[in-house]
Scaffold this active site. Structure first.
Site, PDB file in Angstrom:
ATOM      1  N   GLY A  72       0.807  -1.225   0.000  1.00 20.50           N
ATOM      2  CA  GLY A  72       0.000   0.000   0.000  1.00 20.50           C
ATOM      3  C   GLY A  72       0.837   1.270   0.000  1.00 20.50           C
ATOM      4  CB  CYS A 130       0.061   0.719  -7.211  1.00 14.74           C
ATOM      5  SG  CYS A 130       0.200  -0.217  -5.691  1.00 14.74           S
ATOM      6  N   GLY A 266      13.248  -7.123  -9.559  1.00 12.09           N
ATOM      7  CA  GLY A 266      12.437  -6.854  -8.373  1.00 12.09           C
ATOM      8  C   GLY A 266      12.535  -7.946  -7.329  1.00 12.09           C
TER       9      GLY A 266
END
Lengths: 305, 259
Positions: A72, A130, A266
């Site tokens: 988040g 996102c 990543g």
């Protein structure tokens, strides 16, 4: 000595290996595991105008060959980044790319205005994808019209810094989204962000993540990422940065063969914290395996049937 | 609370020094010393066997149990996919390790210190006792469910004042909690250190705050990176802000954390 330098979208990188947003902190967390100056670039953790606490716990889950996250966009805010982190980063030697998160077009513009005034910021990466914050990026990332508007606004405030739009794979046609970014004036696109996913715990009968849904990353998504990069490379003329499940130099070359100008690493940073540095070390050997000593020659040289 | 940098931490590949035993749910895992000259008990390391491939992309965090010139030891209880694989390591298997990570427990000299261990939470106290400047001030209270033979308790109880208490059924819990609290009451003005399951730590924290006893708790969280980057292991600090357990902990003063 094989030359690993890449140049695209006004950036000159010493190699095509960039660490991906959200997996490499602000870079400093990894400074004991390798020389940050050796990286092609660092995309820092997603930044918002104001600090964000992020989602409730649990917010990560390991899955076969991958992981889910629903962090988040927890971050200290753009001002704290510029004050506390950027001065410590080797921005003269390695491209520091600021990943921007916002919920409205004007907020994206304001954030771009703040970041583009900084000498140490090499480029802006716009997070329109996102999926974790319900009122946020997902709206932009799934609507080509919104992608174009956000891109235009960020580009207007970028003071000439390259604007990279990071695309979500959670769409019907990612090439249309890439096209919209190009139409909006993007200097490059990066893809893919995470695939929307879910995990369930049968003992508690609850979703594993408190946010219920999360973004899937890691080697599990590499075939999807390759497909998306392939489709986008055929559609747009701006440079493409490949992201998704890259853990090795061979993986990186697969994306470059499709036409990617560079790649982002990543989840592999969690395999071991020196993995991005190892991929750079390994790149020349992998290139020889692909019968080439030139990234330029390899780039886009995929032989289609 | 000091945010520790981990500038000197490296990733190393080391040999598993154990023997091949029938897999058990409780394993003492000894590896070649990765070149660590010192560590602070309460710190942890991330472990990932080299042959795991990509199926499990994360390392696993374990409290460091003890370190000597040749080796480093962890105690592992099998709870899932990673730990069951670690329990099946064979001699000379290679393990990728990065550490020591996190902050560790306080170890003030000549201070009456109560060590509260719940189950595998006993792991860091082995090294704590071995490294403490004044072990005669230490008192170990060990609460456990499985047979005491599975834990390194006997070895430790030779070195400091120690007692153990077994939870054979949930009915034993009130008695165990009463024993923990009574023991803590003797350490007003001293120090209480706790490591164990979350409910155990909550009990310790509640009592420490109520009686104003100085106490530190070591938290356990699922971690992906172990170095402060992924933000997957956060807890809330005293002000309700998310902080990384790996980088800001795993040891917290009871007033500085919400468990």
């Amino acid at each position: 000595m094989i030359d690993l330098r890449v140049e695209f979208a006004g950036l000159v990188l010493k190699n095509p290996i960039i660490t991906a947003s959200g997996t490499f902190g602000f870079g400093l967390e990894f400074s004991s595991f390798g020389d940050l100056k050796r990286l092609g670039g660092i995309v820092v953790k997603g930044l918002s105008l104001k600090p964000r606490e992020g989602n409730p716990m649990p917010r990560v889950a390991e899955t076969p060959c991958g992981m889910l996250n629903a962090i988040g966009i927890q971050n200290p805010g753009v001002e704290a980044f510029l004050r506390d982190k950027l001065p410590l980063l080797p921005w003269r030697e390695t491209a520091i790319i600021a990943n921007m998160y916002a919920c409205t077009v004007p907020e994206f513009g304001e954030l771009a205005g703040v970041l583009s005034g900084e000498e140490g910021v090499a480029a802006l990466e716009v997070n329109v994808s996102c999926p974790n914050v319900t009122h946020g990026g997902a709206v932009f990332g799934q609507d080509p019209t919104q992608i174009r508007k956000v891109t235009e606004e960020v580009k207007k405030r970028a003071k000439g810094k390259p604007v990279i739009v990071k695309l979500s794979p959670n769409v019907t046609d990612i090439a249309l989204c890439a096209q919209a970014a190009e139409d909006g004036g993007a200097d490059a696109v990066s893809l893919i962000n995470t695939l929307l996913g879910m995990a369930v715990d049968i003992r508690t009968r609850k979703p594993t993540l408190a946010n219920v849904l999360g973004g899937l990353s890691g080697p599990a998504i590499k075939p999807v990422a390759l497909r998306c990069v392939h489709q986008v490379c055929r559609k747009v003329s701006i440079p493409v940065i490949g992201i998704g499940g890259i853990v090795s130099a061979e993986d990186a070359l697969e994306f470059i063969l499709l036409g990617a100008a560079a790649v982002q690493v990543g989840t592999a940073n969690f395999l071991r914290p020196d993995q991005s540095f190892r991929i750079i070390d390994d790149l020349p050997r992998a290139m020889i395996k692909a019968h080439s000593d030139s990234l330029g020659e390899l780039r886009g040289s995929l032989k289609l049937p | 609370m000091v945010e520790r940098n981990c500038r000197e931490v490296k990733v190393r590949e080391v040999r598993f020094l154990g023997t091949w035993d029938e897999p058990s749910d409780f394993v003492e895992l000894t590896l070649d010393n990765p070149g660590w000259e010192s560590y602070r008990p309460g710190q942890f390391a991330m472990l990932r066997a080299k042959h795991w491939g990509l199926e499990l992309p994360w390392g696993r965090p374990f409290s460091i149990s003890r370190v000597d010139a040749e080796s480093v030891t962890f105690f592992v209880q099998v709870v899932g996919r990673g730990t069951s694989r670690l329990a099946r390591l064979r001699p000379d298997d290679v393990v990728i390790i990065w550490g020591p990570l996190g902050n560790g427990f306080s170890a003030p000299p000549a201070t009456p210190t109560l060590l509260l261990a719940g189950g595998m939470g006993i792991a860091p106290f082995r090294g704590y006792i071995e490294n403490h400047p004044s072990p005669e001030f230490l008192h170990l209270l060990f609460a456990h469910r499985a047979s005491i033979d599975f834990y390194p308790y006997l070895n430790m109880s030779e070195k400091v004042r120690a007692e153990s208490i077994q939870e054979r059924s949930p009915d034993d819990l009130p008695l165990i909690i009463a024993r923990l609290e009574a023991a803590m009451d003797e350490y007003e003005g001293g120090l209480v250190l706790a490591c164990g399951p979350t409910p155990f730590l909550r009990t310790v924290q509640a009592h420490a705050l109520k009686k104003n006893i100085r106490a530190e708790v070591s938290l356990e969280k699922t971690m992906a990176c172990g170095v402060g980057a992924c933000l997957g292991c956060v807890c809330k600090d005293g002000q309700g802000k998310h902080v990384q357990v790996c980088a800001r902990g795993p040891v917290f003063a009871t007033a500085d954390v919400q468990i």
